[in-house]
Design an enzyme around this catalytic site. Sequence first.
Site, PDB file in Angstrom:
ATOM      1  CG  ASP A  46      -1.725   1.238   1.630  1.00 46.05           C
ATOM      2  OD1 ASP A  46      -2.400   1.798   0.555  1.00 46.05           O
ATOM      3  OD2 ASP A  46      -1.473   1.796   2.543  1.00 46.05           O
ATOM      4  CG  ASP A  48      -1.662   7.659   0.931  1.00 48.37           C
ATOM      5  OD1 ASP A  48      -0.668   8.457   0.655  1.00 48.37           O
ATOM      6  OD2 ASP A  48      -2.713   7.798   0.167  1.00 48.37           O
ATOM      7  CG  ASP A  57      -5.750  11.357  -1.396  1.00 56.51           C
ATOM      8  OD1 ASP A  57      -5.073  11.992  -2.474  1.00 56.51           O
ATOM      9  OD2 ASP A  57      -6.431  10.664  -1.694  1.00 56.51           O
ATOM     10  CG  ASP A 137      -8.421   4.767  -3.258  1.00 56.95           C
ATOM     11  OD1 ASP A 137      -8.578   5.095  -4.647  1.00 56.95           O
ATOM     12  OD2 ASP A 137      -9.636   4.842  -2.422  1.00 56.95           O
ATOM     13  CG  ASP A 217      -2.607   1.941   6.235  1.00 55.60           C
ATOM     14  OD1 ASP A 217      -2.122   2.060   5.357  1.00 55.60           O
ATOM     15  OD2 ASP A 217      -3.458   3.021   6.694  1.00 55.60           O
TER      16      ASP A 217
HETATM   17 MG    MG Z   1      -2.750   3.119   3.407  1.00 56.01          MG
END
Ligand code: MG
Length: 271
Positions: A46, A48, A57, A137, A217
């Site tokens: 992942d 972030d 973001d 994302d 996470d």
């Molecule tokens: Mg994340």
Amino acid sequence: MGRLCWAHFLNRGFETCGSTLPSQGLRLLMRYKSYSAAMKTLLVMDFDHTIIDDNSDTWIVKCAPEKKLPQELIDSYQKGKWNEYMGRVFKYLGDKSVEEGEIKKTMIKMPFTEGMLELINFIGKNKDLYDCIIISDSNTAFIDWILKAANVDSVFDKVFTNPAVFSRDGFLILEGFHVHECDHCPKNLCKKKVLVEFIDKQSQKGVKYSQINYIGDGENDFCPITSLKKNDVAFARKGFTLYKMLSEPPQEFVPVESSVVGWTSVFKMCP
Ligand SMILES: [Mg+2]
Ligand SMILES: [Zn+2]
């Protein structure tokens, strides 16, 4: 939560790759050759709060006038529609004439999670053993900038994330990554679908993985983890949503088969 110990891993007969590894955590992450010398390990990351130690973001708000967004824009967020919300944030920044260079300068200041650059550089030196992909994302613009600024972009075989490009008039235009039928995930991205399709494509090319290690996470990392098998490992960041979800798996998902390891930084991945 699986209670794994070092002995458990060491007893399974894996080898470390002979390079100097900076920590036990890394060694755990980097175990390989559990089934076949010809097979690689796949690391799925992942972005972030995993690769970087914040949320890209929300970090971007630092670019907004007075470093904040208007309340009505904040209130316009609807659950499951984060990407649409970010589209409106980018539109707002464009309306306020915040330029690409300014956004980039701010984004590349984001800190990497402790030990993460060491891990990524380690992977880069051992590409014969590991494939490594990002499923995020966030968006292509942020991830490209941040990885290139740290000179680690070439380590990743693929980055799966929402496409984002600047229009001629200076607006960052964000699109959804794909269309899917998963009920659990935000409309624009099901990380499980991405992972399963990637593994299928690799398999058609003759690339099979002895093990998949998934590092994340967030809530949207749970769905892909339900596709992992018994020999795989889910590394869930302690104190974040994914770790809590793995502790008490939601009923609506299929059971998690993989091992689970909690982590706080790359140097602290103690089972
Ligand atoms: Mg994340
Ligand atoms: Zn899903």
